[in-house]
Design a protein around this motif. Sequence first.
Motif, PDB file in Angstrom:
ATOM      1  N   THR A  32      16.847  -1.127  32.981  1.00 38.47           N
ATOM      2  CA  THR A  32      17.713   0.019  32.665  1.00 38.47           C
ATOM      3  C   THR A  32      19.178  -0.380  32.582  1.00 38.47           C
ATOM      4  OG1 THR A  32      17.624   0.602  35.000  1.00 38.47           O
ATOM      5  CG2 THR A  32      16.228   1.852  33.506  1.00 38.47           C
ATOM      6  N   GLN A 168      26.218   9.811  30.336  1.00 33.94           N
ATOM      7  CA  GLN A 168      24.773   9.808  30.182  1.00 33.94           C
ATOM      8  C   GLN A 168      24.338  11.179  29.716  1.00 33.94           C
ATOM      9  OE1 GLN A 168      22.339   9.863  33.698  1.00 33.94           O
ATOM     10  NE2 GLN A 168      21.022  10.931  32.262  1.00 33.94           N
TER      11      GLN A 168
ATOM     12  N   LEU B  64      14.845   7.822  43.788  1.00 32.81           N
ATOM     13  CA  LEU B  64      14.644   7.948  42.345  1.00 32.81           C
ATOM     14  C   LEU B  64      15.312   9.211  41.812  1.00 32.81           C
ATOM     15  CD1 LEU B  64      13.172   6.255  40.203  1.00 32.81           C
ATOM     16  CD2 LEU B  64      11.280   7.843  40.373  1.00 32.81           C
ATOM     17  N   ASP B  67      18.869   8.565  41.512  1.00 29.52           N
ATOM     18  CA  ASP B  67      19.107   7.693  40.360  1.00 29.52           C
ATOM     19  C   ASP B  67      19.110   8.481  39.065  1.00 29.52           C
ATOM     20  OD1 ASP B  67      19.393   5.122  41.403  1.00 29.52           O
ATOM     21  OD2 ASP B  67      17.266   5.032  41.865  1.00 29.52           O
ATOM     22  N   ILE B  68      18.139   9.391  38.954  1.00 32.56           N
ATOM     23  CA  ILE B  68      17.973  10.133  37.707  1.00 32.56           C
ATOM     24  C   ILE B  68      19.233  10.934  37.404  1.00 32.56           C
ATOM     25  CG2 ILE B  68      16.776  12.140  36.746  1.00 32.56           C
ATOM     26  CD1 ILE B  68      14.200  10.891  37.964  1.00 32.56           C
ATOM     27  N   PHE B  69      19.858  11.503  38.430  1.00 32.69           N
ATOM     28  CA  PHE B  69      21.010  12.361  38.175  1.00 32.69           C
ATOM     29  C   PHE B  69      22.345  11.667  38.371  1.00 32.69           C
ATOM     30  CE2 PHE B  69      17.700  15.491  38.678  1.00 32.69           C
ATOM     31  CZ  PHE B  69      17.933  16.244  37.554  1.00 32.69           C
ATOM     32  N   SER B  70      22.342  10.397  38.766  1.00 41.34           N
ATOM     33  CA  SER B  70      23.648   9.753  38.964  1.00 41.34           C
ATOM     34  C   SER B  70      24.121   9.055  37.703  1.00 41.34           C
ATOM     35  CB  SER B  70      23.586   8.765  40.121  1.00 41.34           C
ATOM     36  OG  SER B  70      22.806   7.662  39.744  1.00 41.34           O
ATOM     37  N   GLY B  71      23.234   8.874  36.735  1.00 33.46           N
ATOM     38  CA  GLY B  71      23.689   8.345  35.463  1.00 33.46           C
ATOM     39  C   GLY B  71      23.840   6.845  35.388  1.00 33.46           C
ATOM     40  N   GLY B  72      23.509   6.139  36.438  1.00 34.97           N
ATOM     41  CA  GLY B  72      23.587   4.682  36.388  1.00 34.97           C
ATOM     42  C   GLY B  72      22.234   4.076  36.051  1.00 34.97           C
ATOM     43  N   VAL B  73      21.932   2.929  36.642  1.00 33.46           N
ATOM     44  CA  VAL B  73      20.627   2.313  36.419  1.00 33.46           C
ATOM     45  C   VAL B  73      19.588   3.046  37.275  1.00 33.46           C
ATOM     46  CG1 VAL B  73      21.561   0.057  35.876  1.00 33.46           C
ATOM     47  CG2 VAL B  73      21.003   0.608  38.235  1.00 33.46           C
ATOM     48  N   LEU B  74      18.324   2.943  36.870  1.00 30.05           N
ATOM     49  CA  LEU B  74      17.258   3.537  37.675  1.00 30.05           C
ATOM     50  C   LEU B  74      16.888   2.578  38.809  1.00 30.05           C
ATOM     51  CD1 LEU B  74      14.672   5.214  35.276  1.00 30.05           C
ATOM     52  CD2 LEU B  74      16.372   6.290  36.737  1.00 30.05           C
ATOM     53  N   CYS B  75      16.372   3.146  39.893  1.00 35.93           N
ATOM     54  CA  CYS B  75      15.853   2.370  41.032  1.00 35.93           C
ATOM     55  C   CYS B  75      16.922   1.724  41.901  1.00 35.93           C
ATOM     56  CB  CYS B  75      14.849   1.306  40.598  1.00 35.93           C
ATOM     57  SG  CYS B  75      13.252   2.008  40.247  1.00 35.93           S
ATOM     58  N   PHE B  76      18.206   2.018  41.641  1.00 33.42           N
ATOM     59  CA  PHE B  76      19.278   1.472  42.472  1.00 33.42           C
ATOM     60  C   PHE B  76      19.203   2.099  43.865  1.00 33.42           C
ATOM     61  CE2 PHE B  76      23.729   1.992  43.972  1.00 33.42           C
ATOM     62  CZ  PHE B  76      24.100   0.659  44.048  1.00 33.42           C
ATOM     63  N   TYR B  77      19.178   3.407  43.916  1.00 34.04           N
ATOM     64  CA  TYR B  77      19.042   4.095  45.202  1.00 34.04           C
ATOM     65  C   TYR B  77      17.608   4.032  45.717  1.00 34.04           C
ATOM     66  CZ  TYR B  77      23.673   6.164  44.612  1.00 34.04           C
ATOM     67  OH  TYR B  77      25.023   6.355  44.466  1.00 34.04           O
ATOM     68  N   ALA B  78      16.661   4.069  44.777  1.00 35.64           N
ATOM     69  CA  ALA B  78      15.248   4.070  45.185  1.00 35.64           C
ATOM     70  C   ALA B  78      14.942   2.863  46.065  1.00 35.64           C
ATOM     71  CB  ALA B  78      14.356   4.076  43.948  1.00 35.64           C
TER      72      ALA B  78
END
Lengths: 288, 176
Positions: A32, A168, B64, B67-78
């Motif tokens: 991503t 985004q 997750l 991540d979905i709502f922060s607008g960065g890469v996915l799985c960073f917080y996950a």
Amino acid sequence: MGEKLRALILMIKPKTVLFVMTFVCIGVIGVTYFHSDTAVPLRTAVGYIVVPLQSGVNNIGGLGQAFLQKQMDLQDARDTIAEQEQEIEALKSQIEQYQEENAEVKQLRKLFELSQTYQEYGTVGATVVASDTSKWFSRFTIDKGSDDGLEEGMNVIADGGLVGILTQVSGNFSVVTSIIDNSSNISAMSRERNALCVVSGDLELMQEGRIRMSYADVDSGIREDSIIVTSNISDLYLPGILIGYAKDVTVDANQLTLSGYIEPKVDFSSLKDVLVILTTKQNGEVSK
Amino acid sequence: MKHVIKRTGVTCLLILVFYLLQTVVFDKIPFLSGAPNLLLVLTFSVGLLRGRGEGMATGFFCGLLLDIFSGGVLCFYALIYMYIGYLNGILTNVLVHEMIILPMLVCLVSELLCQAYQYIFGFFIQNKLQFVAYFKQIVMPELVLTVTAALLGYYVILQINQALERAEQKGAKKFA
């Protein structure tokens, strides 16, 4: 059948799952990071569930707030009506005066070909539904997305000032990164003399709602309360949008540049409704 | 099997409710300087009460969602939330349910971990080293808020967990 499945699930140790998931996560971060489009379907799908809920909670809160406010406002309103009636008379005479001046301004604008101000770009209104969960960033979610024709890179304004840029966009929501965010870097200029400077967000200043200004020429004439707008040479921002007013301007040690702070026009602590400009810098240039 | 589905459903609902509280409701309260990290509270509570597996899963999905709502890469917080859930799960056997000191301590450590992770990967690698200022302005206020919220949040989750456990025992007896 259920028992067999249960036994199978129990056989897998959490440690193994953690190990596998760690690699999966790192993989997804990698994918991503380089191809942000791959996350859009998931974001859109979850957005359709969560954003309406956020809007709903917002509205319920708003209703309660509105009711209390109404009661308080009623008394104020009665007092002010009397005052305002007098003001109206005074204003009526002023309007006539302004109408004359306005005609003159229009004529002058035509003369200078300055009619391309940002007020003439198409905009769409949106409501802020949620803020970022972490204080490390200054981002927020709005309730409009690609369904409403939004695209990444569109500029966001409110109260006549620049708020930020869409970083985004998903189906029914978008994330706005505000100009006070640490990652924000804007090419700007002073309105009086078109002198260029760089306006960048800073985490330390974010809490105060201020931003940093730097790299302005020492002869640029930027001083306390100078009006700073987005520049013509920015890749991301449309020209001439008001950012804010210069404060505490000092000459740098090298005696060549000025730096200081900017107090944004927008109050970031109480943002509710914003306008998204539907023209992006790139598109705007092409269509001209 | 039925209990697993029920438990999953309850956890999903909790994630959603806590997320909405964190992003919408607490944001509207004017005298708070930020919002407590309720999803972290949920993650460490489930980890403590239910063990490594469930802590890990809850943490992953909480992260997750962020991540979905922060607008960065996915799985960073996950990734970090998953580890927090797992690590707290190790402490399950040490925990006496009514004891409050351990959850508070765990919350403090989890929150610090989470903030350090964001600082290192968001700022430290960009050579932004004003650590003391960041600590005072960002880490401390959230730490205080989250630990305070954890008191209440942990209690609520504890009650829900006990209610679910009672229902499961009843079901098991009937089955036997």
